[in-house]
Design an enzyme around this catalytic site. Structure first.
Site, PDB file in Angstrom:
ATOM      1  CG  ASP A 109      -2.124  -0.952   1.118  1.00 24.24           C
ATOM      2  OD1 ASP A 109      -1.994  -2.033   0.491  1.00 24.24           O
ATOM      3  OD2 ASP A 109      -3.160  -0.708   1.660  1.00 24.24           O
ATOM      4  CE  LYS A 173      -5.215   2.270   2.536  1.00 26.04           C
ATOM      5  NZ  LYS A 173      -4.289   1.348   3.032  1.00 26.04           N
ATOM      6  CE  LYS A 205      -6.866  -1.246   2.236  1.00 27.06           C
ATOM      7  NZ  LYS A 205      -5.697  -1.807   2.921  1.00 27.06           N
TER       8      LYS A 205
END
Length: 263
Positions: A109, A173, A205
């Site tokens: 991430d 995300k 996300k």
């Protein structure tokens, strides 16, 4: 976000959301013992979560714990780089990513340099995403955090989403969970529409502030409306959360809402 769903609808919504949860501990005081607890919580009586998401320094330990605990497929390990401020040097982030993958991370991430992006330096963000995508290729899933709450405007959220997709993100995300404004349904709408417009197999996300079954249902409804009811699945949709699991499990057990604090 929404009114409380009735018990049967909550149970159905929770069953759908549970395998999409990236169960997270990114607390500053996180310890190896906390990681042991997280790994155990990830195996619930109602099935496994989608992944755990932890600091890089715990990846090797979590990999050992999860491998020993596994009966069949090991729960994926996600970790964070250039986190949370997005201000590390590109060379440092590349090295950190390589180390995390070597230690057993399945998912990276990555925070873009959102401050620079907001100031007009889109190239710095694009170069970083491309460099990390190259490190991840064939080895790890890349989720790119654009920090929607700090970008602020719809146009910048849209631009950052398209930039990340074009540069090689497997997921986009919303947030780190470390700023005042994290995931919102409005930002989700913009980002999922960007995925639809791109025509590429990229996931989404929302992270930070997802705390109830109703929250998960809100985000999944947006995905269903834009992408179709069969699109959202663990390979295309994750929730970044630490506090939502208790409520999901309560719903699956047929109990009243049971929320906890957290990311």
């Amino acid at each position: 976000m929404t009114e409380t769903l009735d018990k049967d609808v909550r149970k159905s919504a929770a069953a759908r959301a549970l395998p999409m949860v990236d169960l997270t501990n990114l607390n500053a005081d996180c310890s190896h013992a906390d990681i042991d607890v997280l790994c155990e919580r990830a195996h619930t009586p109602h099935g496994r979560v989608g992944a755990i998401c932890i600091w890089p320094r715990f990846v090797a330990h979590a990999h050992k714990v999860l491998t020993a605990r596994a009966r069949g497929k090991v729960i994926p390990i996600a970790t964070v780089v250039n986190f949370p401020g997005g201000t590390d040097l590109q060379e440092m982030t590349v090295l950190e990513t390589a180390t995390c993958i070597r230690d057993g991370a399945d998912e990276i991430d990555l925070v873009i340099p959102y401050g620079a992006f907001k100031a007009g330096d889109e190239e710095a963000a694009s170069k970083l995403v491309r460099a990390i995508a190259q490190q991840c290729a064939g080895k790890a899933l890349l989720k790119v955090i654009i920090e929607t709450g700090e970008l602020g405007s719809d146009e910048l959220i849209r631009k950052a989403s398209h930039m990340a997709i074009e540069a090689g993100a497997n997921f986009i995300k919303t947030s780190t969970g470390k700023v005042p404004i994290n995931a919102t349904p409005h930002a989700a709408e913009i980002m999922i529409q960007a995925i639809a417009d791109s025509g590429k197999p990229v996931g989404f996300k929302p992270a930070g502030g997802v705390k109830t079954v109703e929250d998960t249902a809100t985000y999944l409804a947006i995905a269903d409306r834009i992408m179709g009811p069969d699109w959202a699945a663990p390979k295309t949709f994750r929730f970044g959360a630490s506090g939502v699991l208790d409520d999901l499990l309560a719903a699956l057990d047929g109990d009243e809402a049971a929320t906890s604090g957290g990311y």
